[in-house]
Design a protein around this motif. Structure first.
Motif: not given
Length: 237
Positions: A196-200
């Motif tokens: 997936g997309i991993a965000c801060e």
């Protein structure tokens, strides 16, 4: 007047959304890669469609994986993709997923003589991987000790093809494409995981929710599958 405008902007709950979202990724075709000055790939197209759907400005930068991953850990409004979502990484980020569900397999060079019916048998061989890649953690968690860690995926692949390492982990979806161009073959399955997309961790929750809704719609409408077929990968239902 400028001071009043600044104070007004700071008071707005959507102020963070006026910022640009900075995406980082690695050179790992056909998922995400640079072709000349253009950044392309099956996961890149999904990110582009998600961002177009929610109307927020963004950038995408291709970097060595350790740097791409590290920036998403520490830099505000930064997300890295496509990132394996496992137990160790879960609390480190805010997630939008899945860009794909994938198995990771161990492969070898054709004619190498390397064989392993299971992971225990594979542990006697030297396995190549990339620094800060989730496969490095997975291999260590599964008891592999003979690891060769390179800076990026292409460096590991070159080592495999030249006989400097015995095996390397790779996305099963990518393997289906790679084996048409390179003398490689599957040895055994290493792991399975969502990507997936991993965000801060400070990423705005409502913005993450909008991105997730846009990705959910992309999947439900069949667009995600069409994107993978475009890049020569057939996702099973």
């Amino acid at each position: 007047m400028k001071k009043l405008l600044l104070l007004a902007c700071l008071a707005l709950p959507c102020a963070a959304h006026a910022q640009t979202i900075n995406f980082t990724t690695e050179d790992y075709a056909p998922f995400n890669y640079r072709e000349g000055k253009e950044i392309k790939g099956a996961t890149v197209e999904q990110v582009e469609k998600v961002m177009a759907a929610i109307g927020v400005d963004y950038t995408i930068e291709v970097l060595p994986w350790a740097r791409a991953f590290g920036l998403a850990r520490t830099a505000p409004m930064t997300c890295v993709f496509a990132t394996a979502h496992n137990g160790a990484r879960d609390p480190l980020f805010k997630w939008i997923e899945p860009l794909l569900i994938d198995r990771n397999i161990l492969i070898t060079r054709k004619g190498s003589g390397v064989t392993a019916g299971n992971l225990d048998e594979a542990k006697k061989y030297t396995i190549g991987t990339q620094r800060e890649d989730y496969t490095e953690t997975t291999l260590k968690e599964k008891g592999f000790t003979k690891l060769d860690v390179a800076s990026d995926f292409n460096a590991t692949l070159r080592k495999l093809l030249s006989g400097r390492i015995d095996m390397m982990p790779i996305s099963e979806l990518y393997f289906d494409k790679l084996k048409a161009d390179q003398p490689v073959e599957m040895v055994t399955v290493l792991s399975a995981q969502p990507m997936g997309i991993a965000c801060e961790k400070g990423f705005p929750d409502d913005l993450r929710a909008k991105m997730q809704s846009a990705l959910d719609k992309l999947i439900a409408d069949g667009e995600q599958k069409k994107i993978f077929l475009k890049y020569g990968m057939n996702l099973s239902d």
